[in-house]
Write an enzyme that holds these catalytic residues in place. Sequence first.
Site, PDB file in Angstrom:
ATOM      1  CB  SER A  75     -19.862  77.495 -12.128  1.00 16.93           C
ATOM      2  OG  SER A  75     -20.183  76.531 -11.169  1.00 16.93           O
ATOM      3  CE  LYS A  76     -21.947  82.797  -6.335  1.00 21.09           C
ATOM      4  NZ  LYS A  76     -21.918  83.991  -5.505  1.00 21.09           N
ATOM      5  NE  ARG A  77     -26.006  79.188  -7.941  1.00 23.96           N
ATOM      6  CZ  ARG A  77     -25.752  80.311  -8.575  1.00 23.96           C
ATOM      7  NH1 ARG A  77     -25.061  80.290  -9.702  1.00 23.96           N
ATOM      8  NH2 ARG A  77     -26.167  81.472  -8.100  1.00 23.96           N
TER       9      ARG A  77
ATOM     10  N   PRO B  33     -21.657  85.089  -0.707  1.00 24.09           N
ATOM     11  CG  PRO B  33     -21.114  82.876  -0.261  1.00 24.09           C
ATOM     12  CD  PRO B  33     -22.262  83.764  -0.601  1.00 24.09           C
TER      13      PRO B  33
ATOM     14  CG  LEU C 291     -17.507  80.781  -3.068  1.00 20.87           C
ATOM     15  CD1 LEU C 291     -18.534  80.181  -2.134  1.00 20.87           C
ATOM     16  CD2 LEU C 291     -18.167  81.792  -4.012  1.00 20.87           C
TER      17      LEU C 291
END
Length: 496
Positions: free
Chosen positions: A253-255, A20, A269
């Site tokens: 951060s995308k995590r 993504p 995202l």
Amino acid sequence: MSNRSEIPVRTRYAPSPTGPQHIGGIRSALFGWLFARHHGGQFILRIEDTDQKRSVPGSLERILESFEWLGMDIDEGPQVGGDYGPYIQSERLELYQTWAKRLVEQGTAYKCFATTEDLAEMRASGGGYDRRYRDISAEQADRLEAQGKPYVIRFKMPLSGQTTGVDMIRGEVVFENAQLQDAVLLKSDGFPTYHLAHIVDDYHMKISHVTRAVEWLPSFPLHIQIWEALGWEKPQFTHLPVLLNPNGKGKLSKRKQQFAADGKSVPVLAHEFIAAGYLPEAVMNFLTNIGWNFGDNREVFTTQEAIERFQLEDVNPANSAYPIAKLDWLNSQYIQDAAVDDLARRLKPVLEAAGYAVDDDLLRRVVPLLQVRLKTLNDVVAMAGFFFADWQAFEAPPSEVLIQRKMDSAAAATVLSGAIPVLQRLDDFGSETQHSVMAAYAKDIGYKNGQVFGSLRAAVTGQRVSPPTFETMEILGRTESIRRIELALQALKERA
Ligand code: GLU
């Protein structure tokens, strides 16, 4: 115009297809796109899939979807085509191999036969690659190659001196060459690394301005050296600031899911912005505002207005904390300013996804009540879903919703039952008439407007929060409104 105005402006976004799209990447792409559009140039999408292990199928489709949703059009790229394709690096391997070989022939790169174990040993003894194959003779290299030993091609970075790079927003940046390693250009499987591939492509695709995240700044001297070794005229470079987490600490951060002050999860995202009910225009405005200023103290502007003013030189090089709180505000501005039909068209799928059957005429009547109240499209469900539910199936809400502050069940019943004949007698059931008559009624019976209006709101909507009571009752109509008030009275009686 660009300071090299004779050269057509061509910028590119060059994501690796690793899943993504992170909004930070989209923001970098946006700045390149705005710049190309400002100069009437071209914007190119290039897929950098040389690290095949990290490639995730479907990534390209997601990238294209995000761009389309935001209205960022692509002039050249995979699926779009163009004169400088293919635009996917794994389809250009021969080109990179040719140039890597050329660098070896001219002595600015070399074949390195160090094995994985050799490299592990070097790391274990605390160093990087020790350049052990940098100076072997061509004959030695040929011999090793003839023995079938695998090799990579490494760049011969100057061992001393300095490399100076010019960045459009950072000015001159000076690097000590001794700090840099002999980077790998071509791997043993014949795939290039990013360092070689992007330069070969930026050259062949006639990119005039390279815009990329500041994470690449440490590799800038290596890139300059490679450009120079290849003997090509360099484009102009901008290392764009990145987005930090909302608290200003660390790269966004995308995590880790971040949480905004109101407890909502923060979209990171690209597809999360769609899912959360933001308008693409608001997201474009939001992203453009981070690290760039429209000027004139204006925070709300159209993409077209931004294109007219946008200059890369004006981008602030400092990284910015992700100003997520601004997004709800901006989105609500766009919702307020939208035309009724336009907003209705966007709200309809949201209501449908929540299971409502939407009548278009009803929706168009409801939309004006919502415009100053929605932060996101998704808010429509909680705020106004009741309009689209089956009216016959309406049930009175729990007593705690019906009973307002400083009232008890009996008081709520008194207020509601007295309201019925007053509403029945009205010549006109328009919201303004209802409002003034109900205010007079509240005074007569010794209750506050808030108590009377709130009781009616709860009775007819079943909710504590809704569009204004009398506008809502006007849309529901007199018969339905009174029927619901009667249901509430009955519920209060049964539960007393
Ligand atoms: N594929 C690189 C990345 O995703 C591109 C960097 C660049 O734009 O040169 O970071």
